[in-house]
Scaffold this motif. Structure first.
Motif, PDB file in Angstrom:
ATOM      1  N   LEU A   1     -36.973 -18.772  43.293  1.00 18.74           N
ATOM      2  CA  LEU A   1     -36.873 -19.024  44.537  1.00 18.74           C
ATOM      3  C   LEU A   1     -35.681 -19.703  44.774  1.00 18.74           C
ATOM      4  CD1 LEU A   1     -40.678 -19.186  45.282  1.00 18.74           C
ATOM      5  CD2 LEU A   1     -39.014 -17.596  46.249  1.00 18.74           C
ATOM      6  N   PHE A   2     -35.511 -20.795  44.091  1.00 17.98           N
ATOM      7  CA  PHE A   2     -34.295 -21.866  44.277  1.00 17.98           C
ATOM      8  C   PHE A   2     -32.971 -21.021  44.365  1.00 17.98           C
ATOM      9  CE2 PHE A   2     -31.198 -24.391  42.229  1.00 17.98           C
ATOM     10  CZ  PHE A   2     -30.912 -25.436  43.090  1.00 17.98           C
ATOM     11  N   ARG A   3     -32.859 -20.349  42.957  1.00 18.62           N
ATOM     12  CA  ARG A   3     -31.769 -19.362  42.991  1.00 18.62           C
ATOM     13  C   ARG A   3     -31.462 -18.595  44.474  1.00 18.62           C
ATOM     14  NH1 ARG A   3     -31.778 -16.218  37.799  1.00 18.62           N
ATOM     15  NH2 ARG A   3     -29.407 -15.866  38.187  1.00 18.62           N
ATOM     16  N   LEU A   4     -32.467 -18.055  44.856  1.00 18.64           N
ATOM     17  CA  LEU A   4     -32.436 -17.182  45.922  1.00 18.64           C
ATOM     18  C   LEU A   4     -32.048 -17.831  47.250  1.00 18.64           C
ATOM     19  CD1 LEU A   4     -32.799 -14.394  47.494  1.00 18.64           C
ATOM     20  CD2 LEU A   4     -35.349 -14.886  47.847  1.00 18.64           C
ATOM     21  N   HIS A   5     -32.502 -19.170  47.383  1.00 20.10           N
ATOM     22  CA  HIS A   5     -32.319 -19.733  48.466  1.00 20.10           C
ATOM     23  C   HIS A   5     -30.986 -20.401  48.453  1.00 20.10           C
ATOM     24  CE1 HIS A   5     -32.796 -22.922  51.520  1.00 20.10           C
ATOM     25  NE2 HIS A   5     -32.396 -23.761  50.908  1.00 20.10           N
TER      26      HIS A   5
ATOM     27  N   LEU B   1     -28.745 -17.512  49.325  1.00 25.96           N
ATOM     28  CA  LEU B   1     -28.685 -17.209  50.986  1.00 25.96           C
ATOM     29  C   LEU B   1     -27.819 -18.021  51.865  1.00 25.96           C
ATOM     30  CD1 LEU B   1     -32.627 -16.378  51.332  1.00 25.96           C
ATOM     31  CD2 LEU B   1     -30.702 -14.739  51.389  1.00 25.96           C
ATOM     32  N   GLN B   2     -27.660 -19.536  51.032  1.00 24.54           N
ATOM     33  CA  GLN B   2     -26.848 -20.235  52.003  1.00 24.54           C
ATOM     34  C   GLN B   2     -25.459 -19.784  51.796  1.00 24.54           C
ATOM     35  OE1 GLN B   2     -27.904 -24.022  49.902  1.00 24.54           O
ATOM     36  NE2 GLN B   2     -29.175 -24.430  51.200  1.00 24.54           N
ATOM     37  N   ASN B   3     -24.887 -19.105  50.812  1.00 29.73           N
ATOM     38  CA  ASN B   3     -23.499 -18.480  50.589  1.00 29.73           C
ATOM     39  C   ASN B   3     -23.706 -17.112  50.013  1.00 29.73           C
ATOM     40  OD1 ASN B   3     -20.905 -18.059  50.724  1.00 29.73           O
ATOM     41  ND2 ASN B   3     -20.496 -19.368  49.044  1.00 29.73           N
ATOM     42  N   PRO B   4     -24.133 -16.166  51.102  1.00 29.38           N
ATOM     43  CA  PRO B   4     -24.509 -14.830  50.315  1.00 29.38           C
ATOM     44  C   PRO B   4     -23.161 -14.096  50.195  1.00 29.38           C
ATOM     45  CG  PRO B   4     -24.917 -14.817  52.787  1.00 29.38           C
ATOM     46  CD  PRO B   4     -24.580 -16.085  52.385  1.00 29.38           C
ATOM     47  N   LYS B   5     -22.527 -14.148  48.993  1.00 29.20           N
ATOM     48  CA  LYS B   5     -21.512 -13.321  48.610  1.00 29.20           C
ATOM     49  C   LYS B   5     -22.001 -12.406  47.435  1.00 29.20           C
ATOM     50  CE  LYS B   5     -17.968 -16.645  49.335  1.00 29.20           C
ATOM     51  NZ  LYS B   5     -16.796 -17.276  48.752  1.00 29.20           N
TER      52      LYS B   5
ATOM     53  N   SER C   1     -20.582 -11.339  44.994  1.00 27.39           N
ATOM     54  CA  SER C   1     -20.135 -11.856  43.380  1.00 27.39           C
ATOM     55  C   SER C   1     -20.944 -12.646  42.784  1.00 27.39           C
ATOM     56  CB  SER C   1     -18.491 -12.085  43.796  1.00 27.39           C
ATOM     57  OG  SER C   1     -18.564 -13.175  44.516  1.00 27.39           O
ATOM     58  N   ASN C   2     -21.590 -13.291  43.650  1.00 23.07           N
ATOM     59  CA  ASN C   2     -22.507 -14.497  42.893  1.00 23.07           C
ATOM     60  C   ASN C   2     -23.839 -14.222  43.035  1.00 23.07           C
ATOM     61  OD1 ASN C   2     -22.503 -14.980  45.750  1.00 23.07           O
ATOM     62  ND2 ASN C   2     -22.046 -17.001  45.483  1.00 23.07           N
ATOM     63  N   ILE C   3     -24.437 -13.078  43.330  1.00 22.98           N
ATOM     64  CA  ILE C   3     -25.715 -12.777  43.636  1.00 22.98           C
ATOM     65  C   ILE C   3     -26.514 -13.179  42.135  1.00 22.98           C
ATOM     66  CG2 ILE C   3     -25.559 -10.532  42.992  1.00 22.98           C
ATOM     67  CD1 ILE C   3     -27.889 -10.030  45.434  1.00 22.98           C
ATOM     68  N   PRO C   4     -27.457 -13.844  42.003  1.00 20.38           N
ATOM     69  CA  PRO C   4     -28.256 -14.070  40.789  1.00 20.38           C
ATOM     70  C   PRO C   4     -28.505 -12.982  40.200  1.00 20.38           C
ATOM     71  CG  PRO C   4     -29.280 -15.295  42.597  1.00 20.38           C
ATOM     72  CD  PRO C   4     -28.212 -14.336  43.439  1.00 20.38           C
ATOM     73  N   LYS C   5     -28.775 -12.990  38.984  1.00 18.03           N
ATOM     74  CA  LYS C   5     -29.068 -11.842  37.983  1.00 18.03           C
ATOM     75  C   LYS C   5     -30.551 -12.411  37.263  1.00 18.03           C
ATOM     76  CE  LYS C   5     -25.382  -9.545  38.443  1.00 18.03           C
ATOM     77  NZ  LYS C   5     -25.318  -8.324  39.035  1.00 18.03           N
TER      78      LYS C   5
ATOM     79  N   ILE D   1     -35.624  -7.333  43.112  1.00 16.95           N
ATOM     80  CA  ILE D   1     -35.470  -8.254  44.608  1.00 16.95           C
ATOM     81  C   ILE D   1     -34.136  -8.689  44.667  1.00 16.95           C
ATOM     82  CG2 ILE D   1     -35.676 -10.428  45.800  1.00 16.95           C
ATOM     83  CD1 ILE D   1     -38.521 -10.503  44.622  1.00 16.95           C
ATOM     84  N   PHE D   2     -33.466  -8.941  43.866  1.00 17.31           N
ATOM     85  CA  PHE D   2     -31.995  -9.250  43.841  1.00 17.31           C
ATOM     86  C   PHE D   2     -31.196  -7.883  43.771  1.00 17.31           C
ATOM     87  CE2 PHE D   2     -32.895 -13.324  41.195  1.00 17.31           C
ATOM     88  CZ  PHE D   2     -33.052 -14.098  42.376  1.00 17.31           C
TER      89      PHE D   2
END
Length: 424
Positions: free
Chosen positions: A47-51, A54-58, A60-64, A72-73
């Motif tokens: 959830l922390f990684r998702l939050h 979402l503050q900088n939704p690029k 290239s840097n979406i979590p895996k 979800i990702f």
């Protein structure tokens, strides 16, 4: 969504049962709670990684991740890519719309509900002499201080959606359209060319009327005289009839030239109308017609090279070139020289007519090809000219990709020349 919920619920239930079993094997619930705590910590970390993302939704840097978080990702990644494509399409559409608006010959202005300049294209800026950058967000009526225009914009009369105003010494047609949110769309159009065209048409009609009035007046006078004096001597009667015939011929020539000029100006020429033309033979025939018109009063010098061929419309070429030769005859005093030259120069053929006539002052040369323009109006009518000859020549040559060149000195004579592409 329900699938993900079932998976998460099953995972939590399995973790609690496993914790209880482990805790039972160790004689307590400590280990079970510890396993549950680790599971919760993992989800909190995701959830922390998702939050953070979402503050900088690029993209290239979406979590895996794996499992439900991986799904979800992946879903967020697909949605982000879809939104990016939609955003790019919208940006491209706006860019095209702006380019179209900037390319429009008409000006476009958008005013907000307070009358402030929200947007305008380059044409509107030119029409009203505004700055597209510094004048934005300014009150429009303060930029254009014209009470008549302000009344037009503030009026609610839909029966007059457009009106012409004199702005910056030019007639500008402004139309208004009300948009939603009380915004106002203005479209501007520079009417200078239209008014000039209307003036040209009015002048043309006035010139035609004037040119026809003189011979008609002469004919009318002779007809009345012959009617009132039936016993007029035969010699005088024949003189009157000859003058009537002369004026009638002048009107017929004028009408003929008007029809030729109208056809040249308005009928589009197709390549299939063109054919191979022996320019050498045409120039020789025109020169002989000029000698016949001269009746031996001028010395003709012919320098016509043989076998020069071009592509064109024979009748239009004859009208164009014969006007140059006949004008030389009309405006050259008796005993003068007229030189008709046709020569080949590389891939071009040059046709020229040089006379030793009265010459033309420099200020008149740019206007010689205007309809009904005459340097000496009285002399032109005496020589039988209609005032349309050079206008016909100009348009006929333009149909063949040629331009009329004029050189002249007062008292020494004139040279009219043009170039044609040779037949390939």
């Amino acid at each position: 969504m329900y699938k993900h919920f079932i998976v998460m619920f099953t995972t939590v239930l399995f973790s609690v049962i496993l914790g209880c079993m482990v805790g039972g094997w160790q004689g307590g619930l400590l280990w079970g709670n510890l396993v549950l705590l680790l599971w919760l910590l993992r989800h909190l970390f995701q959830l922390f990684r998702l939050h953070k993302w979402l503050q900088n939704p690029k993209i290239s840097n979406i979590p895996k991740s794996n499992g439900i978080w991986g799904e979800i990702f992946e879903t967020l990644l697909r949605q982000t890519k879809s939104r990016k494509k939609s955003k790019q399409k919208l940006a491209n559409a706006l860019t095209r719309l702006n380019r179209i608006a900037e390319a429009m010959p008409n000006g476009v202005i958008l005013l907000d509900k307070l009358g402030k300049l929200e947007w305008l294209n380059q044409s509107a800026a030119q029409h009203l002499q505004l700055n597209p950058h510094t004048d934005r967000d300014s009150v429009f009526k303060d930029l254009i201080e014209l009470s008549e225009l302000n009344q037009f914009l503030e009026g609610s009369d839909d029966k007059q959606p457009e009106k012409t105003f004199s702005l910056r010494n030019r007639p500008i047609l402004i139309s208004k359209t009300k948009l939603e949110n009380e915004k106002l769309l203005l479209v501007t159009q520079d009417m200078s060319a239209s008014e000039q065209l209307n003036q040209t048409r009015a002048d043309f009609v006035a010139n035609v009327s004037h040119e026809l009035r003189t011979p008609l007046t002469v004919l009318s006078g002779f007809v009345e005289t012959l009617s009132d004096m039936p016993d007029l001597p035969n010699e005088q009667r024949q003189e009157f009839l000859a003058l009537m015939q002369q004026e009638n011929k002048r009107m017929l020539n004028l009408i003929k030239d008007l029809l030729i000029l109208s056809r040249l100006e308005h009928v589009q020429q197709d390549d299939k109308d063109k054919q191979a033309v022996d320019l050498s033979e045409l120039a020789r025939h025109i020169a002989l017609d000029g000698k016949a018109l001269s009746q031996g009063k001028h010395d003709f010098i012919l320098e016509i090279e043989p076998n020069i061929w071009i592509t064109g419309v024979l009748l239009d070429l004859q009208n164009a070139l014969s006007n140059l030769v006949f004008n030389a005859v009309r405006y050259t005093p008796d005993g003068g020289n007229i030189r008709v030259v046709l020569r080949q120069d590389g891939t071009h053929a040059t046709f020229s007519v040089t006379d030793t006539g009265v010459g033309i002052a420099p200020e008149h040369i740019p206007r010689l090809t205007e309809r009904f323009y005459r340097v000496d109006k009285g002399r032109s009518r005496e020589t039988g000219g209609t005032g349309l000859g050079l206008a016909i020549t100009k348009h006929a040559l333009a149909k063949h990709g040629a331009i009329l060149q004029i050189e002249s000195r007062v008292g020494e004579g004139s040279t009219f020349s043009t170039e044609f592409d040779l037949l390939r």
